[in-house]
Design a protein around this motif. Structure first.
Motif, PDB file in Angstrom:
ATOM      1  N   UNK A  61       0.829  -1.192   0.000  1.00 55.42           N
ATOM      2  CA  UNK A  61       0.000   0.000   0.000  1.00 55.42           C
ATOM      3  C   UNK A  61       0.868   1.248   0.000  1.00 55.42           C
ATOM      4  N   UNK A  62       0.339   2.299  -0.580  1.00 58.49           N
ATOM      5  CA  UNK A  62       0.971   3.613  -0.522  1.00 58.49           C
ATOM      6  C   UNK A  62      -0.110   4.599  -0.095  1.00 58.49           C
ATOM      7  N   UNK A  63       0.160   5.404   0.928  1.00 60.21           N
ATOM      8  CA  UNK A  63      -0.814   6.372   1.429  1.00 60.21           C
ATOM      9  C   UNK A  63      -0.230   7.766   1.335  1.00 60.21           C
ATOM     10  N   UNK A  64      -1.023   8.674   0.787  1.00 55.22           N
ATOM     11  CA  UNK A  64      -0.651  10.088   0.762  1.00 55.22           C
ATOM     12  C   UNK A  64      -1.909  10.893   1.055  1.00 55.22           C
ATOM     13  N   UNK A  65      -1.914  11.555   2.200  1.00 54.06           N
ATOM     14  CA  UNK A  65      -3.064  12.329   2.662  1.00 54.06           C
ATOM     15  C   UNK A  65      -4.286  11.427   2.772  1.00 54.06           C
ATOM     16  N   UNK A  66      -5.350  11.694   1.990  1.00 56.66           N
ATOM     17  CA  UNK A  66      -6.579  10.900   2.073  1.00 56.66           C
ATOM     18  C   UNK A  66      -6.735   9.931   0.903  1.00 56.66           C
ATOM     19  N   UNK A  67      -5.622   9.619   0.243  1.00 56.62           N
ATOM     20  CA  UNK A  67      -5.650   8.730  -0.929  1.00 56.62           C
ATOM     21  C   UNK A  67      -4.722   7.545  -0.687  1.00 56.62           C
TER      22      UNK A  67
END
Length: 115
Positions: A61-67
């Motif tokens: 998984x990759x998370x950036x802010x709300x995405x």
């Protein structure tokens, strides 16, 4: 909640992105957790594989802010890749319907992105 993404040969895996509204996201690459006021939704078993060969593909998984999106190791992309996150909840009951509304919004967002 169950969903899958199909990434055809030549498609860009970075185009598969999910925006989450009404929850905070946590990830340590192998796991994804959506933190809501009424309970959490967890995805701790990301499965990625070739559609025909069923060969597993390393992914995270990759998370950036709300995405959130997916990172996939360099693989030969001559077949459709299936991204199969498994999401489950630790708590779905309450006096309010906020979580149900959140689940509906997430489901609608996923359906729109798959169309």
């Amino acid at each position: 909640m169950k969903y899958e993404y199909y990434v055809h040969p030549g498609a860009d895996i970075q185009d598969v992105q999910v925006q989450v509204v009404g929850a905070d996201l946590l990830s340590n690459r192998e796991n994804l957790e959506l933190l809501t006021p009424l309970g959490n939704l967890k995805d701790d078993q990301l499965l990625v594989y070739g559609q025909k060969s069923l060969s597993p593909i390393q992914a995270s998984f990759q998370v950036q802010d709300d995405i959130y999106s997916f990172n996939v190791d360099n693989v030969c992309r001559d077949e459709t890749m299936v991204i199969d996150p498994i999401v489950y909840s630790t708590y779905l009951a309450g006096m309010r319907v906020d979580l149900l509304h959140l689940l509906l919004l997430i489901t609608l967002e996923l359906l729109m992105r798959q169309a």
